[in-house]
Design a protein around this motif. Structure first.
Motif, PDB file in Angstrom:
ATOM      1  N   LEU A  47      26.049  40.770 -11.850  1.00  0.00           N
ATOM      2  CA  LEU A  47      27.472  40.491 -11.802  1.00  0.00           C
ATOM      3  C   LEU A  47      28.241  41.229 -12.896  1.00  0.00           C
ATOM      4  O   LEU A  47      29.357  41.697 -12.689  1.00  0.00           O
ATOM      5  CB  LEU A  47      27.699  38.979 -11.930  1.00  0.00           C
ATOM      6  N   ARG A  48      27.641  41.331 -14.090  1.00  0.00           N
ATOM      7  CA  ARG A  48      28.279  42.038 -15.210  1.00  0.00           C
ATOM      8  C   ARG A  48      27.281  42.985 -15.871  1.00  0.00           C
ATOM      9  O   ARG A  48      26.807  42.745 -16.986  1.00  0.00           O
ATOM     10  CB  ARG A  48      28.814  41.040 -16.244  1.00  0.00           C
ATOM     11  N   PRO A  49      26.915  44.079 -15.194  1.00  0.00           N
ATOM     12  CA  PRO A  49      25.924  45.008 -15.757  1.00  0.00           C
ATOM     13  C   PRO A  49      26.392  45.713 -17.014  1.00  0.00           C
ATOM     14  O   PRO A  49      25.580  46.250 -17.771  1.00  0.00           O
ATOM     15  CB  PRO A  49      25.700  46.005 -14.612  1.00  0.00           C
ATOM     16  N   ASP A  50      27.704  45.702 -17.268  1.00  0.00           N
ATOM     17  CA  ASP A  50      28.263  46.391 -18.429  1.00  0.00           C
ATOM     18  C   ASP A  50      28.258  45.519 -19.682  1.00  0.00           C
ATOM     19  O   ASP A  50      28.554  46.003 -20.778  1.00  0.00           O
ATOM     20  CB  ASP A  50      29.709  46.789 -18.132  1.00  0.00           C
ATOM     21  N   LEU A  51      27.941  44.240 -19.544  1.00  0.00           N
ATOM     22  CA  LEU A  51      28.103  43.294 -20.645  1.00  0.00           C
ATOM     23  C   LEU A  51      26.783  43.047 -21.366  1.00  0.00           C
ATOM     24  O   LEU A  51      25.738  42.890 -20.721  1.00  0.00           O
ATOM     25  CB  LEU A  51      28.625  41.966 -20.090  1.00  0.00           C
ATOM     26  N   PRO A  52      26.778  43.012 -22.701  1.00  0.00           N
ATOM     27  CA  PRO A  52      25.538  42.670 -23.422  1.00  0.00           C
ATOM     28  C   PRO A  52      25.055  41.278 -23.028  1.00  0.00           C
ATOM     29  O   PRO A  52      25.844  40.325 -22.984  1.00  0.00           O
ATOM     30  CB  PRO A  52      25.952  42.706 -24.890  1.00  0.00           C
ATOM     31  N   GLN A  53      23.762  41.169 -22.747  1.00  0.00           N
ATOM     32  CA  GLN A  53      23.173  39.884 -22.404  1.00  0.00           C
ATOM     33  C   GLN A  53      21.982  39.656 -23.316  1.00  0.00           C
ATOM     34  O   GLN A  53      21.180  40.563 -23.569  1.00  0.00           O
ATOM     35  CB  GLN A  53      22.772  39.858 -20.934  1.00  0.00           C
ATOM     36  N   VAL A  54      21.884  38.444 -23.817  1.00  0.00           N
ATOM     37  CA  VAL A  54      20.929  38.130 -24.874  1.00  0.00           C
ATOM     38  C   VAL A  54      20.051  36.958 -24.453  1.00  0.00           C
ATOM     39  O   VAL A  54      20.546  35.962 -23.916  1.00  0.00           O
ATOM     40  CB  VAL A  54      21.672  37.782 -26.188  1.00  0.00           C
ATOM     41  N   ALA A  55      18.754  37.087 -24.687  1.00  0.00           N
ATOM     42  CA  ALA A  55      17.806  35.992 -24.452  1.00  0.00           C
ATOM     43  C   ALA A  55      17.557  35.260 -25.768  1.00  0.00           C
ATOM     44  O   ALA A  55      17.251  35.888 -26.783  1.00  0.00           O
ATOM     45  CB  ALA A  55      16.496  36.538 -23.903  1.00  0.00           C
ATOM     46  N   VAL A  56      17.722  33.943 -25.735  1.00  0.00           N
ATOM     47  CA  VAL A  56      17.416  33.092 -26.884  1.00  0.00           C
ATOM     48  C   VAL A  56      16.282  32.173 -26.461  1.00  0.00           C
ATOM     49  O   VAL A  56      16.403  31.414 -25.492  1.00  0.00           O
ATOM     50  CB  VAL A  56      18.654  32.289 -27.335  1.00  0.00           C
ATOM     51  N   PHE A  57      15.161  32.235 -27.171  1.00  0.00           N
ATOM     52  CA  PHE A  57      13.916  31.613 -26.732  1.00  0.00           C
ATOM     53  C   PHE A  57      13.668  30.268 -27.412  1.00  0.00           C
ATOM     54  O   PHE A  57      13.823  30.136 -28.637  1.00  0.00           O
ATOM     55  CB  PHE A  57      12.741  32.555 -27.032  1.00  0.00           C
ATOM     56  N   ASP A  58      13.258  29.278 -26.606  1.00  0.00           N
ATOM     57  CA  ASP A  58      12.921  27.952 -27.141  1.00  0.00           C
ATOM     58  C   ASP A  58      11.774  28.015 -28.129  1.00  0.00           C
ATOM     59  O   ASP A  58      11.668  27.169 -29.023  1.00  0.00           O
ATOM     60  CB  ASP A  58      12.522  27.010 -25.999  1.00  0.00           C
ATOM     61  N   THR A  59      10.895  28.971 -27.957  1.00  0.00           N
ATOM     62  CA  THR A  59       9.702  29.066 -28.796  1.00  0.00           C
ATOM     63  C   THR A  59       9.931  29.845 -30.084  1.00  0.00           C
ATOM     64  O   THR A  59       9.094  29.793 -31.000  1.00  0.00           O
ATOM     65  CB  THR A  59       8.570  29.757 -28.010  1.00  0.00           C
ATOM     66  N   ALA A  60      11.035  30.570 -30.186  1.00  0.00           N
ATOM     67  CA  ALA A  60      11.209  31.539 -31.278  1.00  0.00           C
ATOM     68  C   ALA A  60      11.156  30.897 -32.658  1.00  0.00           C
ATOM     69  O   ALA A  60      10.526  31.435 -33.577  1.00  0.00           O
ATOM     70  CB  ALA A  60      12.522  32.296 -31.102  1.00  0.00           C
ATOM     71  N   PHE A  61      11.818  29.752 -32.825  1.00  0.00           N
ATOM     72  CA  PHE A  61      11.894  29.131 -34.145  1.00  0.00           C
ATOM     73  C   PHE A  61      10.513  28.767 -34.669  1.00  0.00           C
ATOM     74  O   PHE A  61      10.293  28.721 -35.884  1.00  0.00           O
ATOM     75  CB  PHE A  61      12.782  27.885 -34.076  1.00  0.00           C
ATOM     76  N   HIS A  62       9.568  28.541 -33.769  1.00  0.00           N
ATOM     77  CA  HIS A  62       8.240  28.088 -34.173  1.00  0.00           C
ATOM     78  C   HIS A  62       7.267  29.233 -34.448  1.00  0.00           C
ATOM     79  O   HIS A  62       6.121  28.986 -34.838  1.00  0.00           O
ATOM     80  CB  HIS A  62       7.654  27.164 -33.095  1.00  0.00           C
TER      81      HIS A  62
END
Length: 430
Positions: free
Chosen positions: A163-178
């Motif tokens: 829908l918005r290929p021009d827009l930055p999209q970021v993954a934030v992971f539930d596991t990352a903090f650990h």
């Protein structure tokens, strides 16, 4: 103007949380952390789908709202649409229509990025990550570790990118903090070759909440997170504990999957692994049946038939012994983790309760702390009885270890991490 150039002057982040048949979303203004829109599409792909879209009251940091997933709106009371949304693409198009109706559409130059909640990032993703084809491929490779969640998260990402290929999209992971856990906390004591071959280790979950709450707890104490040791108790239908030393997770209760650890609404939490062998050999249960038993028919619902703590407390008040036993088992497990993480941390500055039960069930907080005076824990009954959406201390003045209630806000944390990743030349967040 490129998407990155446009993002330099934009201050809004759309947060998406995609389930297998649902899509939750929030649009936040990162100048002050306020919510511009909140909504959910449910029953995607079914005969009749439902979209509820709300405009919360404008202004102010809404980071202290109820974490239980309730409607945090106070504005227009919400609009509802029913019909059939055949897939996530149709659902997100409907969301875009609702946002456009309110003048805050996805084509707005004020939209800086889209942040996606992704449940499992394995060991490769320890920070929020700008999504490209390689990142998508790696999230897909991790599907066996989160078969119920990562496929749905991928659906949401692919739909938003289309829908918005021009827009930055970021993954934030539930596991990352650990991922900061030391190896001796993350490793299971099984054959290392087998563990490495199948990526068997403790990953932990609810990390976005634990990161947010541990930082907010430090703020409540008037200290930098690097100076504070906190035990965070995220108590909702899913429940987890973490030991956070100087802003870094050093241990957490959930493991390879969200099944390990505390007693939860429908999950057993810690259990002798041999129970599964016994059920297979003696009861003739299949692997899938055992999986369903431990994840969906255990915990509080398995013990007493209810997983709503309010209903359990009502039954206890009426003298129901099954409800009382379920509550006592739940509290016993909590105490064990508080004690264990006190030993892991050595010095505990605060114990922070969060999520639906942790924020709202005063009886749970009181019972969990009772008898732990030797650890410096105590409860002020009047403070504990107060209902509030604000972070607050519920222990008495002068207590060696502060007991706090800190409402979580995973959506705001995802938005903050997304906003921080895509550029530094931005207005400060209030």
């Amino acid at each position: 103007m490129s998407s990155y150039d446009a993002a330099d002057t934009a201050t809004r982040v759309l947060v998406l949380n995609s389930g297998s048949s649902s899509l939750k979303y929030q649009l936040l203004d990162m100048r002050n952390g306020s919510r511009l829109a909140v909504g959910m599409v449910e029953r995607i792909g079914e005969k009749t789908s439902r979209l509820v879209h709300t405009l919360p009251e404008s202004g102010g940091d809404s980071s202290d709202g109820d974490s239980s997933g309730g409607d945090s709106s106070g504005g227009d009371g919400g609009r509802e649409r029913t019909g059939r949304f055949a897939d996530h693409a149709k659902a997100l198009e409907a969301v875009a229509d609702e946002l456009a109706h309110d003048g805050i559409g996805l084509d707005s130059p004020e939209l800086a990025a889209i942040g996606h909640r992704v449940v499992h990032g394995g060991l490769g993703f320890s920070e929020p990550t700008l999504i490209d084809d390689g990142v998508l491929a790696e999230i897909e490779r991790l599907v066996p570790l989160a078969p119920l969640h990562n496929p749905a998260n991928l659906l949401g990402i692919r739909t938003a990118r289309a829908l918005r290929p021009d827009l930055p999209q970021v993954a934030v992971f539930d596991t990352a903090f650990h991922t900061t856990m030391p190896e001796y906390a993350a490793r299971y004591a099984i054959d290392t070759a087998t563990a490495d071959a199948h990526r068997i280790r403790r990953y932990g979950f609810h990390g976005t909440s634990h990161a947010y709450v541990s930082r907010r707890t430090a703020e409540l104490l008037g200290k930098d997170p690097s100076e504070v040791n906190v035990i965070v108790l995220h108590l909702g239908n899913g429940a987890s504990a973490s030991a956070v030393a100087g802003g870094r997770c050093v241990d957490t209760s959930m493991g390879l999957t969200p099944l390990e650890g505390l007693v939860m609404g429908t999950r057993s939490g810690d259990i002798d692994p041999a129970v599964t062998f016994h059920l297979r050999r003696v009861a003739g249960m299949s692997v899938d049946e055992i999986d369903e038993l431990l994840n969906k028919k255990s915990g509080l619902v398995g013990l007493c038939g209810d997983n709503d703590m309010r209903e359990i407390r009502r039954r206890i008040d009426e003298g129901d012994e099954r409800a009382r036993l379920a509550f006592d088992i739940y509290i016993h497990r909590l105490k064990k983790y508080i004690g264990a993480y006190s030993a892991v941390l050595g010095r505990v500055d605060a114990v922070a309760f969060t999520a639906g039960v942790g924020e709202n069930a005063a009886e749970v907080r009181e019972a969990a702390v009772a008898g732990l005076e030797a650890l410096g824990l105590a409860m002020d009954a009047k403070r504990n009885a107060v209902r509030s959406g604000e972070p607050r201390i519920v222990s008495p003045d002068g207590a060696r270890t502060v007991v706090a209630v800190v409402p979580t806000d995973e959506e705001l944390e995802i938005a903050r991490q997304t906003f921080a990743l895509i550029g530094e030349d931005r207005p400060a967040i209030a």
